[in-house]
Design a protein around this motif. Sequence first.
Motif, PDB file in Angstrom:
ATOM      1  N   GLN A 232      50.876  42.515  49.837  1.00  0.00           N
ATOM      2  CA  GLN A 232      50.235  43.671  50.450  1.00  0.00           C
ATOM      3  C   GLN A 232      48.808  43.847  49.947  1.00  0.00           C
ATOM      4  O   GLN A 232      47.902  44.166  50.720  1.00  0.00           O
ATOM      5  CB  GLN A 232      51.046  44.946  50.193  1.00  0.00           C
ATOM      6  N   VAL A 233      48.596  43.617  48.646  1.00  0.00           N
ATOM      7  CA  VAL A 233      47.236  43.687  48.101  1.00  0.00           C
ATOM      8  C   VAL A 233      46.347  42.674  48.806  1.00  0.00           C
ATOM      9  O   VAL A 233      45.222  42.977  49.227  1.00  0.00           O
ATOM     10  CB  VAL A 233      47.237  43.439  46.577  1.00  0.00           C
ATOM     11  N   LEU A 234      46.851  41.456  48.963  1.00  0.00           N
ATOM     12  CA  LEU A 234      46.069  40.417  49.623  1.00  0.00           C
ATOM     13  C   LEU A 234      45.815  40.758  51.085  1.00  0.00           C
ATOM     14  O   LEU A 234      44.721  40.535  51.615  1.00  0.00           O
ATOM     15  CB  LEU A 234      46.786  39.070  49.520  1.00  0.00           C
ATOM     16  N   ALA A 235      46.821  41.313  51.754  1.00  0.00           N
ATOM     17  CA  ALA A 235      46.640  41.697  53.153  1.00  0.00           C
ATOM     18  C   ALA A 235      45.591  42.796  53.282  1.00  0.00           C
ATOM     19  O   ALA A 235      44.745  42.771  54.181  1.00  0.00           O
ATOM     20  CB  ALA A 235      47.966  42.161  53.744  1.00  0.00           C
TER      21      ALA A 235
ATOM     22  N   PHE B 133      45.359  42.934  42.154  1.00  0.00           N
ATOM     23  CA  PHE B 133      46.084  41.669  42.295  1.00  0.00           C
ATOM     24  C   PHE B 133      46.430  41.083  40.929  1.00  0.00           C
ATOM     25  O   PHE B 133      47.551  40.613  40.714  1.00  0.00           O
ATOM     26  CB  PHE B 133      45.240  40.690  43.100  1.00  0.00           C
ATOM     27  N   GLU B 134      45.482  41.123  40.002  1.00  0.00           N
ATOM     28  CA  GLU B 134      45.738  40.593  38.655  1.00  0.00           C
ATOM     29  C   GLU B 134      46.886  41.350  37.985  1.00  0.00           C
ATOM     30  O   GLU B 134      47.712  40.773  37.272  1.00  0.00           O
ATOM     31  CB  GLU B 134      44.474  40.696  37.802  1.00  0.00           C
ATOM     32  N   ALA B 135      46.970  42.665  38.218  1.00  0.00           N
ATOM     33  CA  ALA B 135      48.025  43.477  37.628  1.00  0.00           C
ATOM     34  C   ALA B 135      49.394  43.065  38.164  1.00  0.00           C
ATOM     35  O   ALA B 135      50.392  43.035  37.425  1.00  0.00           O
ATOM     36  CB  ALA B 135      47.771  44.956  37.901  1.00  0.00           C
ATOM     37  N   VAL B 136      49.462  42.715  39.443  1.00  0.00           N
ATOM     38  CA  VAL B 136      50.733  42.280  40.023  1.00  0.00           C
ATOM     39  C   VAL B 136      51.154  40.933  39.445  1.00  0.00           C
ATOM     40  O   VAL B 136      52.332  40.700  39.184  1.00  0.00           O
ATOM     41  CB  VAL B 136      50.647  42.203  41.556  1.00  0.00           C
ATOM     42  N   LEU B 137      50.193  40.038  39.225  1.00  0.00           N
ATOM     43  CA  LEU B 137      50.520  38.751  38.615  1.00  0.00           C
ATOM     44  C   LEU B 137      51.124  38.936  37.232  1.00  0.00           C
ATOM     45  O   LEU B 137      52.087  38.250  36.858  1.00  0.00           O
ATOM     46  CB  LEU B 137      49.263  37.875  38.521  1.00  0.00           C
ATOM     47  N   GLU B 138      50.578  39.853  36.455  1.00  0.00           N
ATOM     48  CA  GLU B 138      51.132  40.128  35.132  1.00  0.00           C
ATOM     49  C   GLU B 138      52.547  40.691  35.252  1.00  0.00           C
ATOM     50  O   GLU B 138      53.431  40.376  34.451  1.00  0.00           O
ATOM     51  CB  GLU B 138      50.233  41.119  34.386  1.00  0.00           C
ATOM     52  N   LYS B 139      52.751  41.516  36.255  1.00  0.00           N
ATOM     53  CA  LYS B 139      54.073  42.095  36.480  1.00  0.00           C
ATOM     54  C   LYS B 139      55.093  41.004  36.835  1.00  0.00           C
ATOM     55  O   LYS B 139      56.246  41.046  36.410  1.00  0.00           O
ATOM     56  CB  LYS B 139      53.987  43.129  37.608  1.00  0.00           C
TER      57      LYS B 139
END
Length: 522
Positions: A476-479, A451-457
């Motif tokens: 999707q990560v959260l789901a 999830f942290e990686a997606v936020l950076e993206k």
Amino acid sequence: MKKTLVLLMIAAMTFASLAGCGKEVSKSDKSSDKVSVSKEAQDSHVNIALFTYIEGMDPATDWCGWNLTRCGVGETLVTVNENMEIEPLLADSYEQVDDTTYSFHIRKGVKFSNGTELTPEIVKASIERSIENNSRGQDLKIDSIKVDGENVIFTTKEPFSAFVYNMTEPMTVIVDTTADTSNYDTKPICTGPYYVKEYVSEEKIELEANENYWDKVAEIKSITALNIDSDTKTDAILAGDIDLAQGPAATTLSNVEGNDDVDIVKVTGTRENDFWLNCKEDSPLGDVNLRLALSYAIDRDVVAKVAGNGYSSPLTTAFPETVGYDSDKVKGQNYDVDKAKECLENAGYKDSDSDGYVDKNGENLELKISLSSSSNSAVSETLQDMWEKIGVKTEIEMLEDTSTIRKNGDFDILADSGWQTVNAGDGQKYLANRWKTDSTDNYGKYTSEKFEAVLEKLDKAFDKDERIAAFVEAQQVLADESPCIWLYANDNITLVNSKKIGNVTVFPIDYYLVTNEWTLEN
């Protein structure tokens, strides 16, 4: 590469899936009693009730800017329309110079309600004032603000693709900083179609049409915004005490369904309702399999009906579809009892003693649902029944206040409601505030490298398609990891006396309401 964007073309950057999110109107068959007032008063004045009544009117303080945008008093450089598209307001265009630099051209001919002309210098001073005084000021990630002729130049501390969206946040409402700002908590000077004539704490806001307004001057010349509880708004409009009610309780709407004098204007809102799960390692729900089991066991169609009385939609992801982040592409947990039981087994739980409840290592699984006295207990009871069907025993704990257990993470399941997913016209801040590891609002102590990686993206996703793809990935990560159980999205509902007010638009984001387009129907 230099990127130049003009706000009049910004719709190309926004989310095409929102094209159909306009308002829906339904009517009813009962007559409403009206208070006897003079014809002159009827022709010039209306009474309304806001979604919620926030104390104070200064955008540099807490959430007070939401009062200003709801009341048609305050305006930002850019805004969000009823289709969730960014539109120009006090800036008529902007240029993204590079990944950290933005130039906003300030609209000419704008005056504050006191007659002072809007200038780039005032814009700069107003936003600096909010950054300095509002606890959310740092969310803008602004490194510097400069004036260059008719433009205000913003430089961010790092690439931040949500910057323009964040400039719609009511915290950035522009006020006249050349005037005495010490009384702006009760009488701010802004540029909107209305100005604050009088503010009475916890009671009302008296609004008058701004004759200096840069766009069309409002037809309705005065408005009283009253502090009325959601449970009594429907009664108030039927009694003739108010002419418009934003956010009435769904359980009261049967009283106006079929009433020819009252329109129920609605659109799926951008708020979601969920239950927090305690994801700490020493918690039973630290096991993702148990979290998924609880989620699969829920029939969200039933929950939505219980919660919204027909005025809400089931939700399996972090964002309602109205927001426009392709939520339909996210695979959440649809109702599947067999899958729920499979997840329980994967977590090591089974009913070894045939008492109807699952256990592990000789101990029954018992979870506590904590909620405040103001929460919808019917939803908790509905979930309790559904979880019992898969052998999970739960206890409902009613508390006067859940803030302490929320802060300490001292709960199993915490009932929550009404999270605004796009506080700043964009959902990135919502994601970070709720589930980033170091966020103080991450009550369930969820942590995820994915999830942290997606936020950076997301920070660097300036391209529209790339940005939407990142939001889908985050959802999707959260789901998949289920730090919360998403349940339903409420409709944004506004009751309108159709004999008095016309041309009312209901926005998915509930911090918009009064506009200069409202008309008098009598």
